[in-house]
Write an enzyme that holds these catalytic residues in place. Structure first.
Site, PDB file in Angstrom:
ATOM      1  N   ASP A  80      21.665  29.055  20.108  1.00  0.00           N
ATOM      2  CA  ASP A  80      20.418  28.354  19.766  1.00  0.00           C
ATOM      3  C   ASP A  80      20.078  27.106  20.896  1.00  0.00           C
ATOM      4  OD1 ASP A  80      23.724  27.597  19.612  1.00  0.00           O
ATOM      5  OD2 ASP A  80      23.328  26.006  18.497  1.00  0.00           O
ATOM      6  N   GLU A 138      25.925  27.339  17.778  1.00  0.00           N
ATOM      7  CA  GLU A 138      26.965  26.479  18.604  1.00  0.00           C
ATOM      8  C   GLU A 138      27.082  24.847  18.460  1.00  0.00           C
ATOM      9  OE1 GLU A 138      28.921  25.288  21.384  1.00  0.00           O
ATOM     10  OE2 GLU A 138      27.088  25.088  21.934  1.00  0.00           O
TER      11      GLU A 138
END
Length: 391
Positions: A80, A138
């Site tokens: 991400d 994350e």
């Protein structure tokens, strides 16, 4: 067929850089990584010999199951990006306004793709399994790792490893630490309820701003007076909200912040310490309060045996001089969720290079890293796999 690790790593280096730059140009925020995960899925599919699954909507897990029984090694990368507008003037800059890979996750993903490409061609020599985790979210608690673990995708692991690119370390150096590597990361929210009024008559009000200022000051005494100087603890107030006009004392004030530490008992005590201060100060001034404490990521604690394997692998290939024995890091990491299923090790890989202008910290709009570091990351993943499932 023998696996010539360095030769393979060098051969995939150009492709790894291309993958990283594509991902950097097309960042997606936590829990929104639909195109990113589809790109990863299709790339892995092209390698062959991998069993692919989507344990969540925006994650991918690839299993390389060998022809013989043995250990199950997990290798993890996060995928991400962050809500940051990129300020770098580079050909591969983010093409999405306000979204940027400012923490190296694009590099982590590219390195793991490189390792999967190499290892997938040695299925017949695998004794056990290598499981590649391309993990979403994350950056945003409760995080993607918890969802992947809950989905059962980490069941059966014997060990797990990961690498984080680090702009604060010289390119190519490896940061190694036994034990607690990252802090826990928790959040607190406080609402102080007072009594509003006109600024010219403060005696007729209960001023939540004055009370809030005392609360903020009081919270700083937790670290200096409740915790040993030998323990690492951070309590930071990061958001304030109060008031609508210059001449009005507001009814309420909200405070939000984060706490970070490494010790489980201290982590358990922190909410009690915070609330005790808030309760005492608000009651002393005739105000009331609401308090919530939300647990985020637990500390990443590197396992002794797995860390020794990684340390030995680095030393044998690159030499003692390439290892830096680092101190614990205050940022959080949801790699810790996998460690509830199996022992593991999280390595820092230097990617900073002042000569090339790679000096900005993580989560900065001008963050970037030296891509030369990635070939070492690929090779370390592959060499670790050789020791665990190809020995």
């Amino acid at each position: 067929m023998s696996l010539e690790t360095k030769k393979w790593a060098d051969e995939v280096a150009e492709q790894v850089i291309a993958w990283r730059r594509y991902l950097h140009q097309h960042p997606e925020l936590s829990f929104e990584e639909e195109k990113t995960s589809q790109f990863i899925y299709e790339t892995l599919e092209s390698f062959g010999n991998l069993e692919l699954s989507r344990p969540t909507k925006t994650s991918v897990v690839a299993r390389l199951i060998g022809s013989q029984p043995g250990k199950v090694l997990g290798i993890r990368a996060d995928i991400d990006a962050l809500p940051i507008h990129e300020e770098n003037d580079v050909p591969y800059a983010s093409g999405k306004a306000g979204v940027m890979h400012a923490c190296g996750h694009d590099g982590h993903t590219a390195m793991l793709l490189g390792a999967a490409k190499i290892l997938s061609q040695y299925k017949d020599q695998i004794k056990g399994e290598v499981r590649f985790f391309f993990q979403h979210a994350e950056e945003l608690p409760p995080g993607g790792a918890a969802e992947i673990v809950k989905a059962g995708a980490a069941d059966g692991l014997d060990s797990i490893i990961g690498i984080h690119l680090a702009s604060y370390m010289p390119v190519g150096k490896f940061g190694v630490l036994y034990g607690a590597l990252t802090s826990s990361t928790d959040r607190f929210d406080i609402k102080i309820q007072g009594k509003g009024g006109h600024s010219s008559q403060p005696e007729a009000s209960v001023d939540p701003i004055v009370i809030g200022a005392q609360v903020i000051t009081g919270l700083q005494q937790i670290v200096s007076r409740n915790v040993s100087a030998l323990d690492k603890v951070v309590i930071s107030v990061t958001m304030l909200n109060a008031g609508t006009a210059y001449n009005i004392i507001p009814d309420s004030m909200t405070l939000t912040g984060s706490t970070r530490c490494f010790d489980a008992q201290i982590r358990q005590n922190i909410p009690m310490w915070i609330e005790r201060i808030v309760k005492g100060i608000t009651e002393a001034h005739g105000a009331s309060y609401e308090f919530t404490f939300s647990h985020g990521y637990t500390s990443v604690v590197n396992d002794k045996q797995v860390t020794k394997l990684m340390e030995d692998t680095i030393r044998e290939r690159w030499g003692e001089e390439e290892i830096i024995y680092i101190d614990p890091l205050m940022p959080g990491e949801d790699f810790s969720e996998y460690l509830k299923k199996a022992p593991g090790c999280f390595i820092q890989l230097g990617a900073g290079n002042p000569d090339k202008g790679f000096t900005y910290p993580h989560h900065h709009p001008r963050f970037d890293f030296d891509e030369d570091a990635m070939v070492r990351g690929v090779e370390l993943f592959v060499r670790a796999a050789q020791k665990v499932v190809m020995a």
